[in-house]
Enzyme design. Structure first.
Site, PDB file in Angstrom:
ATOM      1  N   TYR A   1       0.852  -1.210   0.000  1.00 44.29           N
ATOM      2  CA  TYR A   1       0.000   0.000   0.000  1.00 44.29           C
ATOM      3  C   TYR A   1       0.879   1.248   0.000  1.00 44.29           C
ATOM      4  O   TYR A   1       0.940   1.963  -0.969  1.00 44.29           O
ATOM      5  CB  TYR A   1      -0.944  -0.009   1.197  1.00 44.29           C
ATOM      6  CG  TYR A   1      -1.962   1.113   1.135  1.00 44.29           C
ATOM      7  CD1 TYR A   1      -3.085   0.999   0.322  1.00 44.29           C
ATOM      8  CD2 TYR A   1      -1.784   2.278   1.856  1.00 44.29           C
ATOM      9  CE1 TYR A   1      -4.011   2.027   0.238  1.00 44.29           C
ATOM     10  CE2 TYR A   1      -2.705   3.321   1.783  1.00 44.29           C
ATOM     11  CZ  TYR A   1      -3.812   3.183   0.970  1.00 44.29           C
ATOM     12  OH  TYR A   1      -4.732   4.211   0.885  1.00 44.29           O
TER      13      TYR A   1
ATOM     14  N   SER B   1      -6.460   0.947  -4.426  1.00 44.53           N
ATOM     15  CA  SER B   1      -6.563   2.375  -4.154  1.00 44.53           C
ATOM     16  C   SER B   1      -5.177   3.017  -4.300  1.00 44.53           C
ATOM     17  O   SER B   1      -4.604   2.975  -5.380  1.00 44.53           O
ATOM     18  CB  SER B   1      -7.160   2.598  -2.764  1.00 44.53           C
ATOM     19  OG  SER B   1      -7.591   3.928  -2.611  1.00 44.53           O
TER      20      SER B   1
ATOM     21  N   ASP C   1     -17.625   3.710  -8.046  1.00 43.62           N
ATOM     22  CA  ASP C   1     -16.556   4.167  -7.161  1.00 43.62           C
ATOM     23  C   ASP C   1     -16.483   5.688  -7.235  1.00 43.62           C
ATOM     24  O   ASP C   1     -16.015   6.254  -8.213  1.00 43.62           O
ATOM     25  CB  ASP C   1     -15.214   3.550  -7.570  1.00 43.62           C
ATOM     26  CG  ASP C   1     -14.117   3.799  -6.541  1.00 43.62           C
ATOM     27  OD1 ASP C   1     -14.299   4.694  -5.694  1.00 43.62           O
ATOM     28  OD2 ASP C   1     -13.090   3.103  -6.579  1.00 43.62           O
TER      29      ASP C   1
ATOM     30  N   HIS D   1     -15.901   1.617  -4.079  1.00 44.68           N
ATOM     31  CA  HIS D   1     -14.482   1.489  -3.763  1.00 44.68           C
ATOM     32  C   HIS D   1     -14.169   0.185  -3.034  1.00 44.68           C
ATOM     33  O   HIS D   1     -13.004  -0.202  -2.932  1.00 44.68           O
ATOM     34  CB  HIS D   1     -14.037   2.692  -2.927  1.00 44.68           C
ATOM     35  CG  HIS D   1     -12.570   2.940  -2.945  1.00 44.68           C
ATOM     36  ND1 HIS D   1     -11.861   3.178  -4.102  1.00 44.68           N
ATOM     37  CD2 HIS D   1     -11.641   2.965  -1.949  1.00 44.68           C
ATOM     38  CE1 HIS D   1     -10.586   3.359  -3.823  1.00 44.68           C
ATOM     39  NE2 HIS D   1     -10.418   3.230  -2.520  1.00 44.68           N
TER      40      HIS D   1
END
Length: 702
Positions: free
Chosen positions: A471, A551, A635, A670
């Site tokens: 991430y 993301s 999203d 999302h």
């Protein structure tokens, strides 16, 4: 012209198999050109940003036909789905909580699309209080939150339709379950905080012009809704004069104070307080800038307890009197340590949950700041919870790691004794697997932790299918947690590795800052070094390595695969921020500028962003890895146009036979609130695509 291209897009959505030869939909190219600091940048797929257009809808349909046509041909996909469903099908029960005369809890029987809220009354009989599975036939409407009034007699719950961040709030009598008044609509990025039983605070934006799913939302406002009145009469408490992107309000447990947090980015907030015991009292400023993160977590009368990283990159708790609450009067209550703090309160105690090398260490303190004990956890992993009301006699916490399904423990704060409250029965032999934490060296010499999980007895021959997950942003820490999908992956001989990259929160503010703005490349370098470590140590090789992230992690995958396409066989970017020159033009994207900077900031920042932005760095003649981009058409956090444009660029410029697909969930956002059925199918498709492109034609025999 538009009509002709639309027909072409639909009629060319064919697919032919052989050596993965795919005929992609025809994607028209426009002539949009933007100029940044005298540099012209082509944006040929700008038209895909229009989520309301017929052309975009046709393109989505055509791309999904190609993607699902490909996935349908994978010989072991159905077997993988059956195993995923079998493993997923176990009872999941949440920690109980008491409101009024009822004790409630969430439960999912196994494959229910949404978990159900049950309650136990005075006679001990369980009944359904709220069943989100009745909100929609296909399970795409989910429960966003549930909050009770002070005496538990009323409740307000929010729902999300199709995964959107825009919510509706429904108010009910908590005893009879009858709806009390009209639904509150157009609520976004908000909790619900009750003031006694008279009403509640919530936040939202004015309804944007244009597309609700992609239009920019820039001015957040805090409202108070008084029960029995119309939403149009709700009073604006904060945000009408002070333009802020994110505003939140919460009432202290004793109903005495309203706490207001205001921010323009995902890091740093102003902090305000209002005395609700005095009519027409002013809103008092505590912190007047965005240079630190600050949160009031408790009060004892007029004594405030604040969780802050002001002067403490790893966070500390300070106290101050409400009569003079400025930072210069703050006093340490729990001092900063070498580990990152995330505190909670309950039963008259403070619980300091520290992240130490990405795993949990929990210390219990009394209200005088005296250490009571270290909480003995079941093993090395992630503990969460320990929160509750002051009068609670028993608290609950969860514990999990990569091989241990999430288990709920009851905790007696007086004795420090923990007992298993709910342990799931999962068809997975945890004892057959192991997790190993390693520290590898990144490009600039920084040591980065990574946890690698696999079946015991793994042969280090470079041929193990491996998913590397990361991430690296927004101060978010990746801590060990059990995943049913990952369990299936490991059952089939897979290795699952999670790298704790800079930009995250594992080592506090300095670690976060080291992966932001003009230092963002550190994050990609950390991820690349993780892949190189796994290959060097023969856990895997480039032919058996997949990289995955969602993301901000989708950006991570997009940047890594465009910088080092030779490093992995498969790339799996999900709901990613792929166009770094335009991310701030949509929804609340401008609020991400603390991490990213914007193309408008300076020529240097523009050139830096353009240098790694995935959409702008796909090049002709390059052999990119087999790629499946995933996103949702609803999203409204990271708009799907990011993924659409990236997929179009890859399909146009890919050289060789590796497929480039985009899987677009309809009526999905999302990720939050996605139905169990949709979640299972998505994970099945990702794993099937990954294994198939690593050369597997069948699942391994157990």
């Amino acid at each position: 012209m538009k009509k002709t291209i639309l027909i072409m897009a639909i009629t060319t959505a064919g697919i032919s198999f052989g050596q993965n030869k795919i005929k992609y939909p025809e994607t028209k190219k426009g002539e949009t050109i933007d100029t940044y600091f005298e540099t012209k940048v082509n944006d040929p797929y700008r038209w895909l940003e229009d989520d309301k257009s017929i052309e975009t809808g046709a393109w989505v349909k055509a791309e999904n036909e190609v993607t699902y046509g490909y996935l349908d041909k994978i010989p072991f996909r159905e077997a993988l789905k059956k195993r995923m469903e079998k493993l997923w099908n176990f009872e999941k029960i949440g920690a109980p909580f008491t409101e009024g005369k009822f004790t409630s809890y969430s439960k999912n029987n196994g494959l229910q699309n949404q978990s159900v809220i049950y309650r136990k009354g005075e006679k001990g009989k369980d009944e359904i209080f709220l069943d989100p599975n009745t909100f929609s036939k296909d399970g795409t409407t989910s429960l966003g939150g549930l909050n009770f009034s002070k005496d538990g007699s009323k409740a307000a719950y929010s729902i999300s339709e199709g995964g959107s961040d825009w919510r509706k709030v429904i108010i009910v009598d908590a005893v009879s379950k009858k709806v009390l008044e009209d639904t509150i609509v157009d609520v976004k990025f908000s909790g619900v905080s009750w003031l006694g039983n008279e009403g509640f605070y919530y936040s939202s934006y004015d309804k944007p012009k244009g597309s609700e799913l992609s239009a920019k939302t820039d001015q957040h406002k805090l409202y108070f809704h008084k029960l029995g009145t119309s939403q149009k009469d709700d009073k604006i408490i904060f945000g009408a004069e002070q333009k802020r992107r994110y505003v939140g309000g919460s009432v202290t447990e004793d109903d005495r104070y309203l706490i207001i947090s205001a921010a323009n980015s995902t890091y740093g907030n102003e902090l305000y307080i209002k005395d609700l015991s005095k009519p027409d009292s002013p809103i008092v400023t505590i912190v007047d800038n965005f240079n630190s993160d600050n949160q009031i977590i408790e009060n004892e009368g007029g004594k405030l307890f604040i969780d802050t990283d002001l002067g403490a990159p790893n966070k500390r708790i300070v106290t101050v009197d409400v009569s003079n609450p400025k930072p210069e009067n703050w006093k340490d209550f729990i001092k900063e340590t070498e580990n990152v703090l995330a505190p909670s309160t309950g039963s008259g105690y403070f619980f300091a949950n520290y992240t130490k090398d990405a795993v949990s260490l929990v210390l219990q303190y009394d209200y005088n700041g005296k250490l009571v004990r270290e909480i003995k956890l079941p093993a090395v992993g992630t503990a969460g919870g320990f929160g509750g009301k002051k009068e609670e006699k028993v608290l609950y916490y969860s514990f999990t790691n990569y091989t241990t399904p999430g288990t709920i423990f009851s905790f007696d704060p007086k004795s420090g004794k923990s007992e298993i409250y709910q342990k799931p029965v999962v068809d997975f032999k945890s004892e057959d697997y192991e997790s190993k934490q390693v520290f590898y060296t990144s490009k600039d010499g920084t040591k980065i932790p990574m946890i690698i999980t696999y079946k015991k007895g793994l042969k280090l021959d470079g041929k193990n299918p491996t998913i590397l997950y990361g991430y690296g942003g927004f101060n978010i820490s990746l801590t060990p947690g059990f995943s049913i999908a990952n369990a299936v992956w490991m059952e089939n001989g897979g290795v699952y590795a999670v790298a704790n990259l800079r930009g995250g929160g594992e080592y506090g503010k300095k670690w976060h800052d080291a992966g932001t703005k003009l230092k963002k490349q550190n994050v990609f370098d950390d991820f690349i070094a993780a892949a190189e470590y796994l290959i060097a140590q023969k856990y895997t090789s480039s032919d058996f390595l997949a990289i995955r992230g969602g993301s901000n992690g989708g950006l991570l995958v997009g940047a890594t695969m465009t910088q080092r396409p030779d490093l992995m066989k498969v790339a799996l970017p999900a709901v990613g921020v792929m166009d770094m020159l335009r991310y701030n033009a949509f929804t609340a994207g401008a609020g991400w500028a603390f991490d990213y900077g914007t193309a408008q900031d300076s020529k240097e920042m523009f050139e830096y962003l353009k240098g790694y932005s995935p959409v702008q760095n796909v090049k002709k003649g390059v052999h990119y890895p087999a790629t499946m981009v995933t996103t949702g058409d609803h999203d409204d956090r990271v708009v799907p146009a990011h993924s659409f444009k990236f997929a179009a660029e890859l399909q146009e410029k890919q050289t060789g036979d590796n497929p480039v697909l985009i899987r677009i969930d309809v009526k999905a956002g999302h990720g939050a609130g996605k139905s169990v059925a949709a979640t299972i199918q998505e994970n099945v498709d990702i794993q099937a695509f990954t294994l198939y492109n690593m050369g597997f034609t069948a699942l391994p025999k157990k």
